[in-house]
Every structure is written in C-alpha cells, then in structure tokens.
Write a protein that holds these residues in place. Structure first.
Motif, short mmCIF file in Angstrom:
data_model
loop_
_atom_site.label_atom_id
_atom_site.label_comp_id
_atom_site.label_asym_id
_atom_site.label_seq_id
_atom_site.Cartn_x
_atom_site.Cartn_y
_atom_site.Cartn_z
N THR A 24 0.85 -1.20 0.00
CA THR A 24 0.00 0.00 0.00
C THR A 24 0.88 1.24 0.00
O THR A 24 1.66 1.46 0.94
CB THR A 24 -0.92 0.04 1.24
OG1 THR A 24 -1.74 -1.13 1.25
CG2 THR A 24 -1.80 1.28 1.24
N SER A 25 0.78 2.06 -1.06
CA SER A 25 1.60 3.27 -1.15
C SER A 25 1.17 4.30 -0.11
O SER A 25 -0.02 4.53 0.10
CB SER A 25 1.49 3.88 -2.56
OG SER A 25 2.17 5.12 -2.61
N LEU A 26 2.15 4.94 0.53
CA LEU A 26 1.87 6.01 1.50
C LEU A 26 2.14 7.39 0.90
O LEU A 26 1.92 8.40 1.56
CB LEU A 26 2.73 5.83 2.76
CG LEU A 26 2.61 4.50 3.51
CD1 LEU A 26 3.37 4.58 4.83
CD2 LEU A 26 1.16 4.13 3.77
N VAL A 27 2.63 7.43 -0.34
CA VAL A 27 2.99 8.70 -0.98
C VAL A 27 1.75 9.57 -1.17
O VAL A 27 0.75 9.14 -1.75
CB VAL A 27 3.69 8.47 -2.34
CG1 VAL A 27 3.98 9.80 -3.03
CG2 VAL A 27 4.99 7.69 -2.14
N ILE A 64 -2.90 3.12 8.87
CA ILE A 64 -2.45 1.94 8.10
C ILE A 64 -1.45 1.13 8.92
O ILE A 64 -1.54 -0.10 8.99
CB ILE A 64 -1.84 2.38 6.75
CG1 ILE A 64 -2.95 2.93 5.83
CG2 ILE A 64 -1.11 1.21 6.07
CD1 ILE A 64 -2.42 3.59 4.56
N ILE A 65 -0.51 1.81 9.57
CA ILE A 65 0.49 1.10 10.39
C ILE A 65 -0.16 0.45 11.61
O ILE A 65 0.15 -0.69 11.96
CB ILE A 65 1.62 2.07 10.81
CG1 ILE A 65 2.41 2.52 9.58
CG2 ILE A 65 2.55 1.41 11.83
CD1 ILE A 65 3.47 3.56 9.85
N ASN A 124 8.64 -0.73 1.96
CA ASN A 124 9.52 -0.24 0.90
C ASN A 124 10.00 1.14 1.36
O ASN A 124 9.20 2.04 1.56
CB ASN A 124 8.81 -0.13 -0.44
CG ASN A 124 9.74 0.38 -1.54
OD1 ASN A 124 9.72 1.55 -1.88
ND2 ASN A 124 10.57 -0.50 -2.06
N ILE A 125 11.30 1.27 1.57
CA ILE A 125 11.84 2.51 2.13
C ILE A 125 12.91 3.10 1.23
O ILE A 125 13.49 2.42 0.38
CB ILE A 125 12.44 2.29 3.54
CG1 ILE A 125 13.63 1.31 3.45
CG2 ILE A 125 11.39 1.79 4.52
CD1 ILE A 125 14.53 1.34 4.66
N VAL A 126 13.15 4.40 1.41
CA VAL A 126 14.30 5.07 0.79
C VAL A 126 15.19 5.55 1.92
O VAL A 126 14.73 6.30 2.81
CB VAL A 126 13.87 6.26 -0.10
CG1 VAL A 126 15.10 6.99 -0.62
CG2 VAL A 126 13.01 5.79 -1.25
N ARG A 127 16.43 5.06 1.94
CA ARG A 127 17.37 5.48 2.97
C ARG A 127 17.66 6.97 2.83
O ARG A 127 18.15 7.43 1.79
CB ARG A 127 18.69 4.73 2.80
CG ARG A 127 18.61 3.30 3.24
CD ARG A 127 19.23 3.13 4.62
NE ARG A 127 19.21 1.74 5.03
CZ ARG A 127 18.30 1.22 5.82
NH1 ARG A 127 17.34 1.98 6.30
NH2 ARG A 127 18.34 -0.06 6.15
#
Length: 304
Positions: A179-182, A192-193, A205-208
């Motif tokens: 599920t996208s959080l953007v 959602i969490i 799915n994360i971006v460091r």
C-alpha cells in the motif's frame, strides 16, 4: 459588508481561490493564561513553544479570484516596502527579471539524485509477534519535498523496528505491504500502520535518507525575495515557484544551520536578519520540526 476576519499580513501562510471558494490560512497567537505567563517568566526558553494555532477560513463568493488576487497584491506591496526600507528601489526589479532568473536556475534537490539511485531504495521485512506494535514514530516529510510521504522520526527501544536493525531515523516509507503512502495524510499513514498490529511479518519499501535535509538557495542580490517565511526557526509558508522552492525548502521543517552557522538556539529576529541579508549561495540544513522536538526531548514519542 461585515468584517469576517482580521489577520496581520505577516501571519497569512496560504491563500488560494478554487472556483467560487477562497481558502486562507493564518497563524494566530494563543491567548495566555496566568499560569503560562508565570512559566514563561521563569523559563524564557519556553517562549516560542505552542504559542500559535493555525486558522483556516473558507469563503464562498463570486469574487473569489478577485479576493485572492487582492491579497496577493498586498504581499507584493509589503515586499516593495521592505525593499525601500533596505535602500533598494523596487522598480529596479521587474516581474520579468524574476521570471528570467527562475528560468536560469535548476531545481536543487538532493532527493532527485538520491531517489534515482536503486541502492537507496529497498524492501525491508520486519518480524514481530501478533498483537505487537511496530514501534515507530512517523512524521510528514514536509510540503515541498519531491515525494511527499512519511519519515521514521523515532523507534521504540527493544521494539520490532529497532530490533530488526534494518531501519534508521530519517528513512522515508514509500509503501507498507504493497500500500503506497505517498501523498497520504499523516493520520491515514498512522492508521495503516496501526492496522498491521495482528500481522507477524510486515514489508516496508523505504528510501534510505539522512534525518537532515540539505537546501541550496541561489539569490543574486537582495532585490530577489527568498519566497518563504519563518516563525521561531520553523518554515511556515513557501511561495510556489520561488527560488526557495527550487532550492529544496520544505514547509514544516526546522532550520538547523545557515551557511555553516548553527541557529538552533538563535532568537527568531536574528534568524530573520541572517536570511534577509544573505545573498549568493545560501546553504541551509533543516529537519522536520516534529522530529526535532522528539530528538531534543521537547515531546514524548507516541509509538505505533
């Protein structure tokens, strides 16, 4: 003909017309109780904390566009007066010159390069007990970011997120279990969490990303307005299409450093003075204000 509102121009953070609707947001100082006055007298450092609330006005009028334009013109007049007060003739800078300057400036944003590198974007799996919370605090990345999503601002000691060793403060969450959080509001992302409590395995799915954001504003001289406003070190409004937005400035971020000089304990007036007189390349470091308050123990974390 009735007065519906009365706000000083400097407190207005947002104005828009949408069809026959006018939306205006302003900051208003909270009324103080006697007990607050006593606290602030004994603890001056508390002076800038929780003094303001945001008020949103929504009007319906056939003249919506005219009203919004009039307020925009008021900002323009105020800036011309600011230029005159600093010995600059406003007629020396036309709107065309400002537009031409913007056309010569590339968007500076570390995110653009950072997000495009595949090694910075990864899937992470967190194992936990059913009924156990993930153990994170999330905050908004701030309006003006390339990909508006939520950031991990804190992790519960001994919680599943921290024990995994796979997450860091500053990481931006793109999606959870597909599920996208953007672009979603913070409250929706939190829900959602929270909804994952009965799951034993969670995929993120994360971006460091580092917790501190680097900003670069290119301002040739004082004739060009920066295009953002600050209150007690926090960026509270941003002019769409201005040089600050091109430099990566984000609403809701706390300014940590300006041109290598820490402004963490600097009074509001001095920060404004530094920014008002800065020209050339202005380097700033910022972080989400909510994350800053957590890291400096001004607020207690609420884990989800």
């Amino acid at each position: 003909q009735e007065t519906m509102m009365d706000h000083p121009l400097r407190t207005i953070s947002y104005i828009a017309d949408i069809g026959n609707i006018v939306v205006l947001m302003a900051r208003r100082r909270m009324p103080r109780s006697n007990s607050q006055d006593n606290v602030e007298a004994s603890h001056p450092s508390q002076d800038g904390k929780r003094q303001y609330k945001m008020i949103c006005h929504v009007f319906e009028s056939e003249d919506a566009q005219l009203i919004a334009q009039s307020i925009g013109q008021a900002f323009s007049v105020a800036y011309q007066e600011f230029l005159r007060a600093n010995g600059i003739n406003p007629e020396d800078l036309s709107q065309k010159e400002y537009s031409d300057l913007l056309n010569t400036q590339d968007m500076y944003n570390d995110d653009l390069i950072h997000f495009s590198k595949s090694e910075n974007c990864k899937d992470v799996y967190i194992e936990k007990q059913k009924g156990e919370i993930l153990g994170v605090v999330i905050v908004e990345s701030g309006w003006g970011s390339i990909l508006p999503t939520v950031i991990i601002a804190n992790m519960m000691h001994g919680g599943p997120a921290e024990k995994s060793g796979k997450l860091n403060i500053g990481d931006q969450i793109m999606s959870i279990n597909g599920t996208s959080l953007v672009g979603l509001p913070l409250s929706t992302c939190q829900s959602i969490i929270k909804g994952l409590k009965n799951q034993a395995r969670v995929k993120l799915n994360i971006v460091r990303c580092p917790p501190v954001t680097t900003v670069l504003i290119r301002r040739p001289d004082l004739r060009y307005q920066l295009g953002f406003s600050v209150q007690n070190g926090i960026i509270c409004s941003l002019m769409r299409g201005g040089i600050a937005e091109r430099g990566g400035v984000r609403v809701g971020h706390r300014i940590i450093e300006i041109n290598g000089q820490s402004v963490v304990a600097t009074p509001h007036e001095k920060i404004v003075h530094i920014l008002s007189n800065a020209v050339g390349e202005i380097h700033m470091k910022t972080m989400p204000a909510a994350m800053y308050r957590l890291l400096t123990a001004q607020e207690q974390p609420v884990y989800i």
